[in-house]
Every structure is written in structure tokens, then in C-alpha cells.
Scaffold this motif. Structure first.
Motif, mmCIF file in Angstrom:
data_model
loop_
_atom_site.group_PDB
_atom_site.id
_atom_site.type_symbol
_atom_site.label_atom_id
_atom_site.label_comp_id
_atom_site.label_asym_id
_atom_site.label_seq_id
_atom_site.Cartn_x
_atom_site.Cartn_y
_atom_site.Cartn_z
ATOM 1 N N ASP A 202 8.485 10.132 13.183
ATOM 2 C CA ASP A 202 7.035 10.003 13.319
ATOM 3 C C ASP A 202 6.551 8.836 12.451
ATOM 4 O O ASP A 202 6.563 8.907 11.224
ATOM 5 N N GLU A 203 6.116 7.731 13.084
ATOM 6 C CA GLU A 203 5.677 6.558 12.338
ATOM 7 C C GLU A 203 4.430 6.847 11.509
ATOM 8 O O GLU A 203 4.239 6.260 10.435
ATOM 9 N N ALA A 204 3.561 7.711 11.998
ATOM 10 C CA ALA A 204 2.358 8.066 11.239
ATOM 11 C C ALA A 204 2.735 8.735 9.917
ATOM 12 O O ALA A 204 2.043 8.567 8.906
ATOM 13 N N ALA A 205 3.823 9.482 9.925
ATOM 14 C CA ALA A 205 4.285 10.124 8.689
ATOM 15 C C ALA A 205 4.698 9.071 7.669
ATOM 16 O O ALA A 205 4.441 9.214 6.468
ATOM 17 N N LEU A 206 5.332 8.000 8.126
ATOM 18 C CA LEU A 206 5.724 6.925 7.214
ATOM 19 C C LEU A 206 4.499 6.295 6.562
ATOM 20 O O LEU A 206 4.497 5.982 5.371
ATOM 21 N N GLU A 207 3.433 6.106 7.343
ATOM 22 C CA GLU A 207 2.209 5.533 6.785
ATOM 23 C C GLU A 207 1.605 6.469 5.730
ATOM 24 O O GLU A 207 1.125 6.005 4.685
ATOM 25 N N GLU A 208 1.633 7.774 5.994
ATOM 26 C CA GLU A 208 1.105 8.735 5.026
ATOM 27 C C GLU A 208 1.946 8.733 3.751
ATOM 28 O O GLU A 208 1.418 8.834 2.640
ATOM 29 N N ILE A 209 3.257 8.633 3.918
ATOM 30 C CA ILE A 209 4.151 8.592 2.762
ATOM 31 C C ILE A 209 3.899 7.333 1.949
ATOM 32 O O ILE A 209 3.855 7.374 0.707
ATOM 33 N N TYR A 210 3.710 6.221 2.622
ATOM 34 C CA TYR A 210 3.407 4.970 1.918
ATOM 35 C C TYR A 210 2.100 5.104 1.143
ATOM 36 O O TYR A 210 1.997 4.703 -0.015
ATOM 37 N N ASP A 211 1.098 5.657 1.785
ATOM 38 C CA ASP A 211 -0.215 5.807 1.153
ATOM 39 C C ASP A 211 -0.121 6.669 -0.099
ATOM 40 O O ASP A 211 -0.798 6.402 -1.089
ATOM 41 N N ARG A 212 0.728 7.671 -0.075
ATOM 42 C CA ARG A 212 0.807 8.609 -1.205
ATOM 43 C C ARG A 212 1.723 8.138 -2.321
ATOM 44 O O ARG A 212 1.428 8.367 -3.503
ATOM 45 N N TRP A 213 2.842 7.477 -1.982
ATOM 46 C CA TRP A 213 3.845 7.162 -3.007
ATOM 47 C C TRP A 213 4.121 5.674 -3.219
ATOM 48 O O TRP A 213 4.954 5.324 -4.059
ATOM 49 N N SER A 214 3.447 4.786 -2.520
ATOM 50 C CA SER A 214 3.721 3.355 -2.725
ATOM 51 C C SER A 214 3.357 2.915 -4.136
ATOM 52 O O SER A 214 4.020 2.044 -4.711
#
Length: 213
Positions: free
Chosen positions: A44-56
Motif C-alpha cells: 500500500d503506497e499510501a501506507a508508505l506516505e503515512e510512515i514517512y510523515d510519522r518517522w522521517s
């Protein structure tokens, strides 16, 4: 290199008003993190964006402190999330797996940058007939920085009153009695929050140490 245009993550703050319902909220957050990891593994690409937003921010701060170069830190941050997407099948979803897994990837990317720098230093040293310089203490220092950042991130992610209690206990070095007076909770409740919080932080650190091997 592939560049992923993820959104920037806003800053967090300590010391917000104390609220109740910490245990149920924490369990809910654990479930959300595990579900987010499962979505990533499923592609799920949207999950990657959420992960980036939270842990980048965590990844970038670690890279910047380890490498002390803003450009290299930005590059490593992008590489970490590209690598996370490409190797998502290696992630086993759990409430504590995601940040540990990301920091593990970041440590490998930082090591790659250090190796490239060492090769450049060796080439320069050969030109000027000087021995190359290798500092094995750098890796140990990187480990310490990564663990401190993961602890800080883990505390920030906790719900109140546990977040405020741990912040007062370990960053302001307040006694349990002082914390109880400050947050208006019984002393036994404060001690319970500290104990449970330490267990949570221990799980996070064990995950980071495992992923870095």
C-alpha cells in the motif's frame, strides 16, 4: 536515485495537559502502527506516505547527527524510505517493529556513506603519502545516538499522562513524589506509569538493536 515527495512532519511538544484513558489510547496506537506496517508489507503506497510523515524526522535527525552534513542526511533519509518500500517484505508487522526497522535501515545507509568517505580519505591520503584515518568509535557513537533518538521518539508517541510523567522523570529528573504533585495523580499511579513506560522503551530499544545486527 528515486525521490519520493512525502509531506513534512510537524513538530511535537511535551507538557500538554494531562488526560485520562492512557492505556486504551496506547493499545489503540499500537494496533494502528501494526496495521500500518501490515499495509506497507501488502504494498500500500499510501501506507508508505503515512510512515514517512510519522518517522522521517526521526530518520533525518539520526542521519544528520551521525554524518553532520545536511545534504548527506537528506540523501540518506530518502534512501531509507526507498529501501523500506523495496524491502517491505522483510518487515514483520508488530507495534514496535516499524521505527526499529527504519532505524536499522538508516544505520546501514549511514555506514555506506561513512565507507564512501573513508575510501575518499584513503585516496587522498595515498596522494599526500599520509596514512588513512579510521575511527572505530564512530559506529559505537552512532549506536548511542540512534538509541537516544528512538527513546525520545517513543516517549513522544505515548499518550498523556504517561508521556508527561516519563518526560518529567527522565528529562527533568523529578522524583516520583514531585511528579505526582505536578500532574495531580496518586504516587502509585505515577510509579505504574513509569514502570510500564520503561517496559515499552525497552521493547523499542531491543527492536533497534536486533534490526542493526
Amino acid at each position: 536515485m528515486t525521490i519520493i515527495p512525502f509531506p513534512a512532519r510537524g513538530p511535537r511538544r511535551y507538557g500538554v495537559p494531562v488526560v485520562t484513558g492512557a492505556l486504551s489510547y496506547e493499545d489503540e496506537q499500537d494496533d494502528l502502527v501494526q496495521a500500518l506496517a501490515a499495509r506497507l508489507v501488502a504494498g500500500d503506497e499510501a501506507a508508505l506516505e503515512e510512515i514517512y510523515d510519522r518517522w522521517s524526522a526521526l530518520v533525518h535527525t539520526y542521519a544528520l547527527r551521525a554524518l553532520r552534513d545536511p545534504h548527506d542526511a537528506e540523501e540518506v533519509t530518502q534512501q531509507v524510505f526507498v529501501a523500506a518500500w523495496r524491502s517491505r517484505h522483510t518487515l514483520t508487522p508488530s507495534p514496535v517493529a516499524l521505527p526499529a526497522w527504519l532505524v536499522g535501515i538508516a544505520r546501514h545507509k549511514v555506514s555506506d556513506v561513512r565507507a564512501a568517505r573513508a575510501r575518499d580519505a584513503d585516496r587522498l591520503a595515498a596522494v599526500v603519502s599520509l596514512p588513512g584515518v579510521h575511527d572505530e568509535a564512530l559506529e559505537a557513537a552512532d549506536d548511542e545516538v540512534a538509541e537516544r533518538l528512538v527513546v525520545r521518539q517513543a516517549v513522544e508517541d505515548l499518550p498523556d499522562p504517561r508521556r508527561t510523567i516519563l518526560f518529567l522523570a527522565f528529562w527533568e529528573e523529578r522524583s516520583h513524589a514531585e511528579i505526582a504533585d505536578r500532574v495531580g495523580l496518586p504516587l502509585g499511579t505515577v510509579k505504574s506509569h513509569v514502570r510500564r513506560g520503561l517496559m515499552k522503551l525497552h521493547q523499542q530499544l531491543e527492536g533497534v538493536r536486533h534490526e542493526s545486527r
